[in-house]
Design an enzyme around this catalytic site. Structure first.
Site, PDB file in Angstrom:
ATOM      1  N   ASP A  13      42.709 -42.728 -30.171  1.00 56.21           N
ATOM      2  CA  ASP A  13      43.581 -43.909 -29.741  1.00 56.21           C
ATOM      3  C   ASP A  13      42.630 -45.265 -29.619  1.00 56.21           C
ATOM      4  O   ASP A  13      42.851 -46.224 -28.653  1.00 56.21           O
ATOM      5  CB  ASP A  13      44.132 -43.568 -28.213  1.00 56.21           C
ATOM      6  CG  ASP A  13      45.001 -42.481 -28.032  1.00 56.21           C
ATOM      7  OD1 ASP A  13      45.539 -41.936 -29.358  1.00 56.21           O
ATOM      8  OD2 ASP A  13      44.811 -41.586 -27.262  1.00 56.21           O
ATOM      9  N   LYS A  16      43.192 -47.165 -34.384  1.00 53.59           N
ATOM     10  CA  LYS A  16      43.112 -46.813 -35.743  1.00 53.59           C
ATOM     11  C   LYS A  16      44.258 -47.360 -36.764  1.00 53.59           C
ATOM     12  O   LYS A  16      44.404 -47.876 -37.668  1.00 53.59           O
ATOM     13  CB  LYS A  16      42.650 -45.479 -35.941  1.00 53.59           C
ATOM     14  CG  LYS A  16      41.495 -45.014 -35.461  1.00 53.59           C
ATOM     15  CD  LYS A  16      41.364 -43.653 -35.448  1.00 53.59           C
ATOM     16  CE  LYS A  16      42.477 -42.494 -35.028  1.00 53.59           C
ATOM     17  NZ  LYS A  16      42.360 -42.771 -33.477  1.00 53.59           N
ATOM     18  N   GLY A  40      48.800 -39.970 -33.063  1.00 50.84           N
ATOM     19  CA  GLY A  40      49.695 -41.009 -32.659  1.00 50.84           C
ATOM     20  C   GLY A  40      49.342 -42.316 -32.846  1.00 50.84           C
ATOM     21  O   GLY A  40      48.267 -42.764 -32.385  1.00 50.84           O
ATOM     22  N   HIS A  41      49.900 -42.804 -34.170  1.00 47.57           N
ATOM     23  CA  HIS A  41      49.104 -44.116 -34.429  1.00 47.57           C
ATOM     24  C   HIS A  41      50.017 -45.160 -34.613  1.00 47.57           C
ATOM     25  O   HIS A  41      51.338 -45.134 -35.119  1.00 47.57           O
ATOM     26  CB  HIS A  41      48.660 -43.947 -35.953  1.00 47.57           C
ATOM     27  CG  HIS A  41      47.359 -42.801 -36.145  1.00 47.57           C
ATOM     28  ND1 HIS A  41      46.661 -42.689 -37.338  1.00 47.57           N
ATOM     29  CD2 HIS A  41      46.858 -42.259 -35.199  1.00 47.57           C
ATOM     30  CE1 HIS A  41      45.897 -41.977 -36.942  1.00 47.57           C
ATOM     31  NE2 HIS A  41      45.797 -41.769 -35.756  1.00 47.57           N
ATOM     32  N   GLN A 226      42.176 -38.859 -34.306  1.00 45.00           N
ATOM     33  CA  GLN A 226      41.412 -38.378 -33.293  1.00 45.00           C
ATOM     34  C   GLN A 226      40.084 -39.514 -33.306  1.00 45.00           C
ATOM     35  O   GLN A 226      40.027 -40.628 -33.932  1.00 45.00           O
ATOM     36  CB  GLN A 226      40.971 -37.072 -33.144  1.00 45.00           C
ATOM     37  CG  GLN A 226      42.261 -36.232 -32.976  1.00 45.00           C
ATOM     38  CD  GLN A 226      43.164 -35.933 -34.103  1.00 45.00           C
ATOM     39  OE1 GLN A 226      42.740 -35.472 -35.262  1.00 45.00           O
ATOM     40  NE2 GLN A 226      44.499 -35.951 -33.849  1.00 45.00           N
TER      41      GLN A 226
HETATM   42  P1  GDP Z   1      45.365 -44.789 -32.724  1.00 46.47           P
HETATM   43  O1  GDP Z   1      45.940 -43.645 -32.495  1.00 46.47           O
HETATM   44  O2  GDP Z   1      43.967 -45.029 -32.706  1.00 46.47           O
HETATM   45  O3  GDP Z   1      46.126 -45.521 -33.766  1.00 46.47           O
HETATM   46  O4  GDP Z   1      45.714 -45.757 -31.478  1.00 46.47           O
HETATM   47  P2  GDP Z   1      47.147 -45.549 -30.687  1.00 46.47           P
HETATM   48  O5  GDP Z   1      48.192 -46.367 -31.417  1.00 46.47           O
HETATM   49  O6  GDP Z   1      47.224 -44.348 -30.202  1.00 46.47           O
HETATM   50  O7  GDP Z   1      46.916 -46.531 -29.324  1.00 46.47           O
HETATM   51  C1  GDP Z   1      46.319 -47.865 -29.354  1.00 46.47           C
HETATM   52  C2  GDP Z   1      47.316 -48.771 -28.400  1.00 46.47           C
HETATM   53  O8  GDP Z   1      46.840 -49.938 -28.430  1.00 46.47           O
HETATM   54  C3  GDP Z   1      48.650 -49.147 -29.271  1.00 46.47           C
HETATM   55  O9  GDP Z   1      49.721 -49.215 -28.175  1.00 46.47           O
HETATM   56  C4  GDP Z   1      48.448 -50.212 -30.010  1.00 46.47           C
HETATM   57  O10 GDP Z   1      49.598 -50.987 -30.101  1.00 46.47           O
HETATM   58  C5  GDP Z   1      47.578 -51.064 -28.761  1.00 46.47           C
HETATM   59  N1  GDP Z   1      46.542 -51.901 -29.335  1.00 46.47           N
HETATM   60  C6  GDP Z   1      45.994 -51.931 -30.480  1.00 46.47           C
HETATM   61  N2  GDP Z   1      44.885 -52.981 -30.783  1.00 46.47           N
HETATM   62  C7  GDP Z   1      45.315 -53.538 -29.586  1.00 46.47           C
HETATM   63  C8  GDP Z   1      44.731 -54.952 -29.135  1.00 46.47           C
HETATM   64  O11 GDP Z   1      43.647 -55.154 -29.907  1.00 46.47           O
HETATM   65  N3  GDP Z   1      45.065 -55.232 -27.898  1.00 46.47           N
HETATM   66  C9  GDP Z   1      46.165 -54.646 -27.230  1.00 46.47           C
HETATM   67  N4  GDP Z   1      46.588 -55.301 -26.064  1.00 46.47           N
HETATM   68  N5  GDP Z   1      46.701 -53.659 -27.827  1.00 46.47           N
HETATM   69  C10 GDP Z   1      46.373 -53.002 -28.966  1.00 46.47           C
HETATM   70  P1  IMO Z   2      44.902 -40.154 -32.504  1.00 48.59           P
HETATM   71  O1  IMO Z   2      44.824 -39.808 -34.034  1.00 48.59           O
HETATM   72  C1  IMO Z   2      43.668 -38.936 -28.268  1.00 48.59           C
HETATM   73  C2  IMO Z   2      43.184 -34.687 -27.820  1.00 48.59           C
HETATM   74  C3  IMO Z   2      44.073 -33.976 -26.713  1.00 48.59           C
HETATM   75  C4  IMO Z   2      43.049 -32.888 -26.482  1.00 48.59           C
HETATM   76  C5  IMO Z   2      42.345 -32.635 -27.449  1.00 48.59           C
HETATM   77  C6  IMO Z   2      42.588 -31.269 -28.129  1.00 48.59           C
HETATM   78  O2  IMO Z   2      46.162 -40.638 -31.930  1.00 48.59           O
HETATM   79  O3  IMO Z   2      43.788 -40.926 -31.939  1.00 48.59           O
HETATM   80  P2  IMO Z   2      44.752 -30.755 -29.957  1.00 48.59           P
HETATM   81  O4  IMO Z   2      46.096 -30.779 -29.684  1.00 48.59           O
HETATM   82  O5  IMO Z   2      44.035 -31.606 -30.965  1.00 48.59           O
HETATM   83  O6  IMO Z   2      44.276 -29.254 -29.978  1.00 48.59           O
HETATM   84  O7  IMO Z   2      43.988 -31.301 -28.432  1.00 48.59           O
HETATM   85  O8  IMO Z   2      42.255 -33.550 -28.431  1.00 48.59           O
HETATM   86  N1  IMO Z   2      43.571 -35.316 -28.977  1.00 48.59           N
HETATM   87  C7  IMO Z   2      43.827 -36.639 -28.821  1.00 48.59           C
HETATM   88  N2  IMO Z   2      43.426 -37.646 -28.016  1.00 48.59           N
HETATM   89  N3  IMO Z   2      44.122 -39.272 -29.428  1.00 48.59           N
HETATM   90  C8  IMO Z   2      44.453 -38.241 -30.713  1.00 48.59           C
HETATM   91  O9  IMO Z   2      44.722 -38.685 -31.798  1.00 48.59           O
HETATM   92  C9  IMO Z   2      44.415 -37.080 -30.202  1.00 48.59           C
HETATM   93  N4  IMO Z   2      44.660 -36.031 -30.904  1.00 48.59           N
HETATM   94  C10 IMO Z   2      44.048 -34.748 -29.952  1.00 48.59           C
HETATM   95  O10 IMO Z   2      44.404 -34.838 -25.789  1.00 48.59           O
HETATM   96  O11 IMO Z   2      42.062 -33.486 -25.154  1.00 48.59           O
HETATM   97 MG    MG Z   3      46.841 -42.292 -30.940  1.00 48.09          MG
END
Ligand code: GDP
Ligand code: IMO
Ligand code: MG
Length: 448
Positions: A13, A16, A40-41, A226
């Site tokens: 998270d 990416k 979840g991207h 991840q």
């Molecule tokens: P990922 O799994 O690495 O793709 O990240 P996620 O999408 O799960 O979580 C990142 C969250 O931060 C999302 O809700 C994005 O919309 C938000 N986000 C990404 N970059 C920024 C930033 O520079 N500032 C803020 N405030 N939010 C951001």
């Molecule tokens: P993105 O790509 C954050 C965490 C779960 C748990 C551990 C194992 O959005 O960054 P699993 O279901 O993979 O067996 O869970 O890994 N986890 C993540 N945490 N972002 C993710 O993906 C994750 N995918 C798995 O919360 O701790």
């Molecule tokens: Mg994510």
């Protein structure tokens, strides 16, 4: 132009999805190489009424750019229903996937058996639970490594090979039943028939496909899911996911040689978050932690769970940087720190009177680690949407410079908002070198 991997440097998270979406116009293809719909991207762009927001779980974040070919690699575990639902959802929103979305025929199917097992296992672990996403990821990789899995090619081929595999799977059905998971073999047989028909048009031999692209001078971006600390080998085992989320996984998970990957961009959130169980030395269980969660909207994209928040941790980042070979950084969510009086960065741990700079392998030692902090003044200024590095407040620049020096990498991307357009893109470092004359397309994507 180069082929580049974009990988998470913390516990996932990091942002990416946003960074990959931004970089995609400079590449011909994007490949997810590990994980499944545990990821979840988030991708956001536009403003006001035209604001768009997508949450992608299996499909690469490049799908929003026409002209970019998207692949799901052999290193992934694919829940066919989740895949088909995601395709349908994108098409309802006008995103064409036909002809430019492909699945590796060597990727493994993740079936309801795996989901059921994930849930009963977690319950059985009680206080020792991992806090998985309950998507069946661990059990699906167990089937793969245990050599009882079903690859998509086999699923689609049917015939004798598939029948033999299903015989093996009878044992796989007995196991969850013994563990208390309800399963219906007849429903499973129906699923297999339906998936075979629906997935067949998407399959390809990804290694051959990527070899062809690269030989013809096309460029590939490898999309990590991840983060390094969730990598099954290099993360905080056993509180990890079940795949290799670091740069090395991009080669094995897609069928290109390691030499085809020219570099890695490490995505670093300006503070630390973690969702699920396991050690997190810089976790803040106070008002600052709550402030970061609130301001950063730190709730899981896949499960909605609140994320644990804390200060930046250089022990974690040095480890991730070394394993990934990240010469370039994408620093995200810098705007979330805007209101803080002061910031802390963990530079080492104290464990039982010893100062430790490298990540310990043992969970108990990590649980016992007390962070040693260096304090930085806050900037108390709005950075949201800054487009030029020189427009950032001096205190923010000092924080970023320190990070760059410690990690021996340049923060060529600095993100100060969730939207594509809210990013500082610099061409003087590794990113400019890798993108070459396509650097301009990334500048154009942020409206620069
Ligand atoms: P990922 O799994 O690495 O793709 O990240 P996620 O999408 O799960 O979580 C990142 C969250 O931060 C999302 O809700 C994005 O919309 C938000 N986000 C990404 N970059 C920024 C930033 O520079 N500032 C803020 N405030 N939010 C951001
Ligand atoms: P993105 O790509 C954050 C965490 C779960 C748990 C551990 C194992 O959005 O960054 P699993 O279901 O993979 O067996 O869970 O890994 N986890 C993540 N945490 N972002 C993710 O993906 C994750 N995918 C798995 O919360 O701790
Ligand atoms: Mg994510």
């Amino acid at each position: 132009m180069a082929n580049v991997a974009v990988v998470g440097m913390q516990w996932g998270d990091e942002g990416k999805g946003k960074i990959i979406d931004l970089l995609c116009p400079a590449f011909d293809a994007v490949v997810r190489f590990q994980g499944g719909n545990n990821a979840g991207h988030t991708v956001k762009f536009g403003s006001g009424e035209g604001d768009e927001h997508f949450a992608l779980h299996l499909i690469p974040s490049g799908i929003l750019h026409e002209g970019v070919a998207c692949y799901l690699g052999n290193g992934m575990v694919i829940n066919p229903d989740a895949f088909l639902a995601e395709v349908a959802q994108l098409e309802r929103r006008g995103i064409e996937t036909a002809g430019r979305l492909r699945l590796s025929d060597r990727a493994h199917a993740l079936t309801p058996v795996h989901v059921a097992l994930d849930i009963v296992r977690e319950e059985a672990r009680g206080a020792d639970r991992i806090g998985t996403t309950a998507k069946g990821i661990g059990p699906a990789y167990e089937s793969k490594i245990g050599r009882t899995g079903i690859r998509l090619a086999e699923l689609v081929a049917g015939g004798e090979a598939m029948r033999n595999r299903q015989i093996v799977r009878v044992a796989d059905f007995e196991r969850p039943a013994a563990e208390g998971a309800e399963l219906d073999p007849e429903a499973a047989a129906e699923d297999f028939t339906r998936w075979a028909e629906r997935l067949s048009p998407y399959l390809c031999d990804l290694s051959v496909e990527l070899d062809g692209l690269i030989r013809n001078g096309r460029t590939v971006l490898f999309e990590g899911a991840q983060g390094a600390l969730l990598d099954v080998d290099h993360g905080t085992y056993p509180y990890v996911t079940s795949s290799n989320s670091t740069t090395g996984g991009a080669a094995t998970g897609s069928g290109v040689p390691p030499t085809a990957i020219d570099g890695a961009i490490g995505v670093v959130k300006a503070y630390t978050t973690r969702v699920g169980e396991g050690p997190m030395p810089t976790e803040l269980v106070d008002d600052v932690g709550l402030h970061l969660r609130d301001r950063g909207h730190e709730f899981g994209t896949t499960t909605g769970r609140p994320r644990r928040c804390g200060w930046l941790d250089l022990v974690v980042l040095r480890h991730a940087s070394r394993v990934n070979g990240a010469r370039c950084l994408a620093l995200t969510k810098i705007d979330v720190l805007d209101e803080l009086e002061e910031l802390r960065v963990c530079v080492a741990y104290r464990i039982g009177g010893e100062v430790v700079r490298n990540l310990p392998a043992v969970t108990d030692r990590l649980e016992a680690a007390e962070p040693i902090y260096r304090t930085f003044p806050g900037w108390k200024q709005d950075t949201r949407g800054v487009l030029d590095r020189s427009d950032l407040p001096q205190a923010a620049l000092d924080y970023i410079d320190f990070l760059e020096q410690e990690l021996e990498a340049s923060a060529d991307l600095i993100s100060s908002g969730p939207r594509r357009e809210e990013t500082v893109v610099s061409g003087g470092g590794a990113l400019g070198e890798w993108l070459g004359d396509r650097f301009g397309t990334v500048q154009a994507a942020v409206g620069g």
